[in-house]
Design an enzyme around this catalytic site. Structure first.
Site, PDB file in Angstrom:
ATOM      1  N   CYS A  11      16.848  18.410   1.085  1.00 11.90           N
ATOM      2  CA  CYS A  11      18.187  17.715   0.690  1.00 11.90           C
ATOM      3  C   CYS A  11      18.358  17.923  -0.850  1.00 11.90           C
ATOM      4  O   CYS A  11      19.388  17.676  -1.462  1.00 11.90           O
ATOM      5  CB  CYS A  11      18.504  16.496   1.103  1.00 11.90           C
ATOM      6  N   HIS A  28      23.979  13.104  -2.987  1.00 10.70           N
ATOM      7  CA  HIS A  28      23.574  13.691  -1.804  1.00 10.70           C
ATOM      8  C   HIS A  28      24.290  12.651  -0.852  1.00 10.70           C
ATOM      9  O   HIS A  28      23.870  11.399  -0.757  1.00 10.70           O
ATOM     10  CB  HIS A  28      21.921  13.749  -1.519  1.00 10.70           C
ATOM     11  N   ASN A  54      25.704  14.430   6.842  1.00  8.10           N
ATOM     12  CA  ASN A  54      24.686  14.875   5.723  1.00  8.10           C
ATOM     13  C   ASN A  54      24.438  16.303   6.115  1.00  8.10           C
ATOM     14  O   ASN A  54      23.910  17.003   7.043  1.00  8.10           O
ATOM     15  CB  ASN A  54      23.434  13.925   6.228  1.00  8.10           C
TER      16      ASN A  54
HETATM   17  N1  COA Z   1      23.215   4.777  18.179  1.00  9.50           N
HETATM   18  C1  COA Z   1      22.743   3.599  18.933  1.00  9.50           C
HETATM   19  N2  COA Z   1      21.663   3.093  18.720  1.00  9.50           N
HETATM   20  C2  COA Z   1      20.729   3.695  17.888  1.00  9.50           C
HETATM   21  C3  COA Z   1      21.101   4.931  17.434  1.00  9.50           C
HETATM   22  C4  COA Z   1      22.439   5.619  17.650  1.00  9.50           C
HETATM   23  N3  COA Z   1      22.709   6.692  17.251  1.00  9.50           N
HETATM   24  N4  COA Z   1      20.039   5.515  16.767  1.00  9.50           N
HETATM   25  C5  COA Z   1      19.116   4.446  16.854  1.00  9.50           C
HETATM   26  N5  COA Z   1      19.491   3.420  17.632  1.00  9.50           N
HETATM   27  C6  COA Z   1      19.004   2.138  17.922  1.00  9.50           C
HETATM   28  C7  COA Z   1      17.475   2.288  17.896  1.00  9.50           C
HETATM   29  O1  COA Z   1      16.775   2.744  18.945  1.00  9.50           O
HETATM   30  C8  COA Z   1      16.928   0.766  17.720  1.00  9.50           C
HETATM   31  O2  COA Z   1      17.144   0.012  18.857  1.00  9.50           O
HETATM   32  P1  COA Z   1      15.949  -0.958  19.409  1.00  9.50           P
HETATM   33  O3  COA Z   1      16.102  -1.842  18.221  1.00  9.50           O
HETATM   34  O4  COA Z   1      16.480  -1.188  20.753  1.00  9.50           O
HETATM   35  O5  COA Z   1      14.513  -0.200  19.412  1.00  9.50           O
HETATM   36  C9  COA Z   1      18.236   0.353  16.907  1.00  9.50           C
HETATM   37  O6  COA Z   1      19.210   1.109  16.767  1.00  9.50           O
HETATM   38  C10 COA Z   1      17.590   0.027  15.255  1.00  9.50           C
HETATM   39  O7  COA Z   1      16.947   1.397  15.182  1.00  9.50           O
HETATM   40  P2  COA Z   1      16.817   1.834  13.529  1.00  9.50           P
HETATM   41  O8  COA Z   1      16.038   2.951  13.422  1.00  9.50           O
HETATM   42  O9  COA Z   1      15.723   0.537  13.071  1.00  9.50           O
HETATM   43  O10 COA Z   1      18.047   1.588  12.843  1.00  9.50           O
HETATM   44  P3  COA Z   1      18.573   1.769  11.280  1.00  9.50           P
HETATM   45  O11 COA Z   1      19.167   0.256  10.985  1.00  9.50           O
HETATM   46  O12 COA Z   1      17.337   1.814  10.547  1.00  9.50           O
HETATM   47  O13 COA Z   1      19.344   2.707  11.163  1.00  9.50           O
HETATM   48  C11 COA Z   1      19.432   5.187  10.475  1.00  9.50           C
HETATM   49  C12 COA Z   1      18.772   3.957  11.569  1.00  9.50           C
HETATM   50  C13 COA Z   1      18.993   6.618  10.904  1.00  9.50           C
HETATM   51  C14 COA Z   1      21.013   5.139  10.358  1.00  9.50           C
HETATM   52  C15 COA Z   1      18.748   4.584   8.934  1.00  9.50           C
HETATM   53  O14 COA Z   1      17.449   4.229   9.254  1.00  9.50           O
HETATM   54  C16 COA Z   1      19.148   5.651   7.967  1.00  9.50           C
HETATM   55  O15 COA Z   1      20.270   5.768   7.420  1.00  9.50           O
HETATM   56  N6  COA Z   1      17.783   6.041   7.487  1.00  9.50           N
HETATM   57  C17 COA Z   1      18.021   7.229   6.333  1.00  9.50           C
HETATM   58  C18 COA Z   1      18.111   8.396   7.106  1.00  9.50           C
HETATM   59  C19 COA Z   1      18.627   9.693   6.351  1.00  9.50           C
HETATM   60  O16 COA Z   1      19.517   9.591   5.606  1.00  9.50           O
HETATM   61  N7  COA Z   1      18.087  10.774   6.312  1.00  9.50           N
HETATM   62  C20 COA Z   1      18.378  11.805   5.611  1.00  9.50           C
HETATM   63  C21 COA Z   1      17.848  11.796   4.271  1.00  9.50           C
HETATM   64  S1  COA Z   1      18.051  13.278   3.576  1.00  9.50           S
END
Ligand code: COA
Length: 321
Positions: free
Chosen positions: A111, A248, A278
């Site tokens: 990215c 980004h 993204n």
């Molecule tokens: N829909 C519903 N629930 C979802 C889900 C979705 N699409 N994706 C994950 N979950 C669930 C998980 O399974 C978890 O459930 P559990 O508590 O029963 O285990 C719960 O939501 C929380 O998951 P978590 O991964 O802790 O969520 P989060 O608040 O960290 O959000 C992201 C997940 C990916 C949105 C967040 O971590 C994020 O934005 N990270 C940066 C990712 C990014 O930008 N990557 C590219 C960089 S270049």
């Protein structure tokens, strides 16, 4: 440096996929995706390739700059989702454009790829090796995303953006910083091909994108404000003197946290991630092109570009438009 962005261009696949449509594929909801990421839809290829998208974006950047493909001396394509191992995407784009006088090659910094490619192009121009460069960031991430993994498939989109840069009198690109931390590569990864030959066959670890979302989130909100401060210190510009922060487009919550840490109003952080998701290395040049074409970039505006992603890689750049 006295290198100016003379033109911008972008291209997106025709098909859009809403959050609601994704609920047919994985256990998720429009509300969850919007709340955690800010994304409402993304463009997904149903035939467009990295090369067709990047070539279209490059063609528009050249047109916007008032330059012809034959004038391009260096052509760089940043991507982590090339359709071929060889030849590189940049050579394929060169062929489509008819940029026969350019040296062309790819660069992968995920990215942060577009920013790293822009920095590379500026170094060549600054060194006097080339007078200009066409720099594109493009991805068809939909082919490396696991469409059964709700933690990742909701985030990404396909598209390409490009800029044409040239040596100029004053202003332009004022400073760059870029960093890599290979010790943390496992938090966001995707294997290409397993080692397979007559003597060995090793299993592939991660055929599709695998991500530890929380780790990526905390990396971004810690390192991006630090590297933006670093480029501002290097160039002697204060955050309040910056008109726009073109970052980004990974996630709205990441951008909000970065803005807060820099004590900058969110109005100065333009966003298009709600419409395009993204797009990795395409994120920054596509947003820059939208801002350019909508008249939000005035001559003399100060703009910070900042990217972060797999590698881990991150960087920032200060531009006087
Ligand atoms: N829909 C519903 N629930 C979802 C889900 C979705 N699409 N994706 C994950 N979950 C669930 C998980 O399974 C978890 O459930 P559990 O508590 O029963 O285990 C719960 O939501 C929380 O998951 P978590 O991964 O802790 O969520 P989060 O608040 O960290 O959000 C992201 C997940 C990916 C949105 C967040 O971590 C994020 O934005 N990270 C940066 C990712 C990014 O930008 N990557 C590219 C960089 S270049």
């Amino acid at each position: 440096m006295s290198i100016r962005i003379m033109g911008t261009g972008s291209a997106l696949p025709e098909k859009t996929v809403s959050n609601l449509e994704l609920t047919k594929l994985v256990d998720t909801s429009d509300e969850w995706i919007r709340e955690r990421t800010g994304i409402a839809q993304r463009h997904i290829s149903t035939g467009e390739t990295l090369v067709t998208l990047a070539a279209e974006a490059c063609g528009r950047a050249l047109e916007n700059a008032g330059r012809d493909a034959s004038q391009v001396e260096l052509l760089l394509v940043a991507t982590c989702s090339p359709e071929r191992g060889i030849p590189c995407a940049a050579c394929q784009v060169q062929r489509v454009l008819g940029a026969e006088n350019a040296a062309a090659f790819d660069l992968n910094a995920a990215c942060s790829g577009f920013l790293f490619a822009l920095h590379t192009a500026c170094a060549y121009v600054e060194a006097g090796i080339y007078q200009n460069a066409l720099v594109a960031g493009g991805e068809v991430l939909s082919k490396i995303v696991d469409w059964t993994d709700r933690g990742t498939c909701i985030l990404f989109g396909d598209g390409a953006g490009a800029v044409f840069v040239e040596k100029s009198g004053t202003g332009g690109i004022l400073g760059f910083v870029q960093h890599s931390d290979g010790t943390r590569g496992d938090v966001l990864k995707c294997d290409s091909r397993a080692l397979k030959n007559p003597y060995v066959e090793l299993p592939m670890e991660a055929e599709f994108v695998q991500m530890d979302g929380r780790e990526v989130f905390s990396f971004a909100v810690r390192q991006v404000p630090a590297c933006i401060r670093e480029v501002l210190t290097k160039t002697g510009v204060r955050a309040e003197e910056v008109d726009l922060f073109v970052l980004h487009q990974a996630n709205r919550r990441i951008l909000e946290t970065i803005a807060k840490r820099l004590a900058v109003d969110m109005e100065r952080f333009p966003m298009n991630l709600d419409r395009v998701g993204n797009m990795s290395s395409a994120s920054i040049p596509v947003l820059l092109d939208e801002l350019n074409r909508s008249g939000r970039l005035e001559r003399g505006s100060r703009i910070v570009l900042a990217g972060f992603g797999a590698g881990l890689t991150y960087g920032a750049c200060l531009v006087e438009w």
